[in-house]
Design a protein around this motif. Structure first.
Motif, PDB file in Angstrom:
ATOM      1  N   LYS A 191      12.136   3.231   2.476  1.00  0.00           N
ATOM      2  CA  LYS A 191      12.283   3.175   3.951  1.00  0.00           C
ATOM      3  C   LYS A 191      11.463   4.280   4.648  1.00  0.00           C
ATOM      4  O   LYS A 191      10.651   3.972   5.528  1.00  0.00           O
ATOM      5  CB  LYS A 191      13.776   3.255   4.290  1.00  0.00           C
ATOM      6  N   PRO A 192      11.648   5.546   4.259  1.00  0.00           N
ATOM      7  CA  PRO A 192      10.815   6.564   4.929  1.00  0.00           C
ATOM      8  C   PRO A 192       9.325   6.357   4.668  1.00  0.00           C
ATOM      9  O   PRO A 192       8.499   6.598   5.555  1.00  0.00           O
ATOM     10  CB  PRO A 192      11.310   7.895   4.353  1.00  0.00           C
ATOM     11  N   LEU A 193       8.982   5.869   3.478  1.00  0.00           N
ATOM     12  CA  LEU A 193       7.561   5.655   3.201  1.00  0.00           C
ATOM     13  C   LEU A 193       6.979   4.639   4.178  1.00  0.00           C
ATOM     14  O   LEU A 193       5.939   4.875   4.804  1.00  0.00           O
ATOM     15  CB  LEU A 193       7.356   5.191   1.747  1.00  0.00           C
ATOM     16  N   VAL A 194       7.690   3.505   4.328  1.00  0.00           N
ATOM     17  CA  VAL A 194       7.200   2.471   5.258  1.00  0.00           C
ATOM     18  C   VAL A 194       7.236   2.978   6.695  1.00  0.00           C
ATOM     19  O   VAL A 194       6.299   2.749   7.467  1.00  0.00           O
ATOM     20  CB  VAL A 194       8.040   1.178   5.106  1.00  0.00           C
ATOM     21  N   ASP A 195       8.307   3.688   7.063  1.00  0.00           N
ATOM     22  CA  ASP A 195       8.385   4.208   8.436  1.00  0.00           C
ATOM     23  C   ASP A 195       7.197   5.123   8.741  1.00  0.00           C
ATOM     24  O   ASP A 195       6.692   5.152   9.857  1.00  0.00           O
ATOM     25  CB  ASP A 195       9.686   5.006   8.643  1.00  0.00           C
ATOM     26  N   ILE A 196       6.766   5.873   7.738  1.00  0.00           N
ATOM     27  CA  ILE A 196       5.690   6.849   7.995  1.00  0.00           C
ATOM     28  C   ILE A 196       4.315   6.205   7.900  1.00  0.00           C
ATOM     29  O   ILE A 196       3.473   6.392   8.772  1.00  0.00           O
ATOM     30  CB  ILE A 196       5.794   8.034   6.998  1.00  0.00           C
ATOM     31  N   VAL A 199       3.783  -0.785   6.374  1.00  0.00           N
ATOM     32  CA  VAL A 199       4.010  -1.635   5.194  1.00  0.00           C
ATOM     33  C   VAL A 199       2.748  -1.749   4.332  1.00  0.00           C
ATOM     34  O   VAL A 199       2.801  -1.607   3.103  1.00  0.00           O
ATOM     35  CB  VAL A 199       4.483  -3.051   5.616  1.00  0.00           C
ATOM     36  N   ALA A 200       1.597  -1.980   4.966  1.00  0.00           N
ATOM     37  CA  ALA A 200       0.380  -2.240   4.184  1.00  0.00           C
ATOM     38  C   ALA A 200       0.026  -1.042   3.310  1.00  0.00           C
ATOM     39  O   ALA A 200      -0.223  -1.178   2.103  1.00  0.00           O
ATOM     40  CB  ALA A 200      -0.778  -2.587   5.123  1.00  0.00           C
ATOM     41  N   ARG A 201       0.024   0.146   3.889  1.00  0.00           N
ATOM     42  CA  ARG A 201      -0.337   1.339   3.111  1.00  0.00           C
ATOM     43  C   ARG A 201       0.728   1.611   2.043  1.00  0.00           C
ATOM     44  O   ARG A 201       0.406   2.018   0.918  1.00  0.00           O
ATOM     45  CB  ARG A 201      -0.497   2.542   4.059  1.00  0.00           C
ATOM     46  N   ALA A 202       1.999   1.341   2.373  1.00  0.00           N
ATOM     47  CA  ALA A 202       3.067   1.566   1.384  1.00  0.00           C
ATOM     48  C   ALA A 202       2.884   0.615   0.196  1.00  0.00           C
ATOM     49  O   ALA A 202       3.048   1.022  -0.966  1.00  0.00           O
ATOM     50  CB  ALA A 202       4.443   1.373   2.033  1.00  0.00           C
ATOM     51  N   VAL A 203       2.535  -0.642   0.490  1.00  0.00           N
ATOM     52  CA  VAL A 203       2.280  -1.610  -0.592  1.00  0.00           C
ATOM     53  C   VAL A 203       1.138  -1.100  -1.473  1.00  0.00           C
ATOM     54  O   VAL A 203       1.231  -1.087  -2.703  1.00  0.00           O
ATOM     55  CB  VAL A 203       1.935  -3.007  -0.004  1.00  0.00           C
ATOM     56  N   GLU A 204       0.087  -0.643  -0.820  1.00  0.00           N
ATOM     57  CA  GLU A 204      -1.096  -0.175  -1.587  1.00  0.00           C
ATOM     58  C   GLU A 204      -0.727   1.045  -2.450  1.00  0.00           C
ATOM     59  O   GLU A 204      -1.061   1.102  -3.639  1.00  0.00           O
ATOM     60  CB  GLU A 204      -2.225   0.141  -0.589  1.00  0.00           C
ATOM     61  N   ILE A 205       0.007   1.982  -1.874  1.00  0.00           N
ATOM     62  CA  ILE A 205       0.354   3.204  -2.622  1.00  0.00           C
ATOM     63  C   ILE A 205       1.285   2.874  -3.798  1.00  0.00           C
ATOM     64  O   ILE A 205       1.093   3.345  -4.913  1.00  0.00           O
ATOM     65  CB  ILE A 205       1.007   4.250  -1.673  1.00  0.00           C
ATOM     66  N   CYS A 206       2.293   2.042  -3.530  1.00  0.00           N
ATOM     67  CA  CYS A 206       3.298   1.765  -4.574  1.00  0.00           C
ATOM     68  C   CYS A 206       2.750   0.834  -5.653  1.00  0.00           C
ATOM     69  O   CYS A 206       2.999   1.048  -6.843  1.00  0.00           O
ATOM     70  CB  CYS A 206       4.553   1.142  -3.967  1.00  0.00           C
TER      71      CYS A 206
END
Ligand code: CAA
Length: 293
Positions: A191-196, A199-206
């Motif tokens: 949640k904090p990852l996506v908030d910061i 979604v797109a960057r969080a998908v790429e990072i994870c």
């Protein structure tokens, strides 16, 4: 009331608990118990510091770490306003203790093989217990700061994400390793990852499980500050002190407003601002109008 939301104006979890019957879970862990788990907890005035203290194992985390974090949260002295989370040694935290993946597991705590044998509800409850160690760090009555050097991998990255603010040393490296190990990040970090970062960057990072270095973390908003390694402690102390300069109740109310903002419409947020301000002004006026003794 979730640990992340707090109880609303003028209340806090510590007071509610002290009104009830105190059980084992309400007892603060002693320094020897924490040392056995590989942790330290120190309070200096209004600033508390939690240290992951297993540097030889790069502060790898176990179920005991997460239970201890939860216990620190539930027994936090009421006067504490800032909580610093740090790791001893070269790395903030190398994530979950990899012994969990072995058949033997972590002595006294089992392994993934043993928890996988639980029924789904019992397994989920186990995860929920672990998550309690992370959720309370968002409470409105405190501000939490992660001071991160070296690696913050998996559960280490999620622990940093569970804090309100992050100060990074130049050598800090985040990595959401879970998908590479066949797992999802489940220690409240998504949640904090996506908030910061969105979604797109969080998908790429994870989904690449790649390393995010300090400079990129700063650009993405995953860090408030990046400092030379030798300045990490001083920069963290300076930020902690700065956070103590505002009125405590106003700070808590403002944090409640800011934390709630992403899930509210503009109109709902405006209403929330009004409700908090009415309490603030009434409290300030009542204080200034109180007869002198
Ligand atoms: N669990 C247990 N022990 C660990 C550990 C971990 N996660 N990470 C490091 N250690 C131990 C090493 O085994 C080593 O122990 P010995 O000295 O007894 O051999 C010691 O710590 C030092 O490790 P390194 O020599 O590897 O130290 P380094 O500074 O060169 O590298 C590192 C540091 C990059 C963090 C590297 O140790 C590493 O990659 N560790 C594993 C990271 C990992 O995959 N973590 C799991 C993340 S996923 C997660 O956390 C899942 C979840 O929440 C559910």
């Amino acid at each position: 009331i979730s640990a992340s939301e707090g109880a609303g104006p003028g209340t806090n979890g510590t007071r509610r608990r002290s009104e009830g019957v105190r059980g084992e879970a309400d007892r603060a862990l002693g320094s020897e118990e924490l040392a056995e788990i590989g942790m330290r907890f120190e309070v200096d005035g209004e600033i508390a510091t939690i240290t992951l203290d297993r540097p030889d194992k790069r502060n790898a985390q176990t179920f005991a770490t997460w239970s201890a974090l939860a216990r620190i949260g539930s027994t936090l002295p009421g006067h504490v306003r800032v909580v610093v989370v740090r790791g001893e040694g070269p790395s903030f935290s190398a994530g979950i203790d990899l012994r969990m993946f072995t058949p033997e597991g972590v002595p006294g705590q089992g392994s993934f093989a043993s928890v996988a044998a639980l029924d789904s509800d019992a397994f989920e409850r186990r995860i929920q217990e672990a998550q309690q160690g992370f959720l309370w760090l968002r409470r409105p009555d405190i501000v939490s700061i992660a001071a991160v050097q070296g690696h913050a991998i998996g559960a280490g990255f999620q622990l940093a994400l569970s804090c309100d603010l992050r100060i990074l040393a130049e050598d800090a490296r985040f990595c959401m390793k879970e998908p590479a190990l066949g797992l999802v990040p489940d220690l409240t970090g998504t949640k904090p990852l996506v908030d910061i970062v969105g979604v797109a960057r969080a998908v790429e990072i994870c989904l690449t499980a790649r390393v995010v270095e300090a400079g990129e973390a700063l650009r993405l908003g995953l860090a408030e500050q990046v400092v030379p390694r030798e300045d990490l402690e001083a920069a963290t102390a300076k930020l902690a002190s700065a956070l103590l300069t505002t009125d405590r109740a106003a700070a808590a109310a403002t944090k409640r407003l800011l934390r709630g903002a992403p899930r509210r419409s503009l109109e709902e947020q405006a209403a929330a601002e009004r409700a908090e301000q009415v309490v603030r002004v009434q409290t300030l006026f009542a204080a200034s109008a109180a007869p002198e003794r």
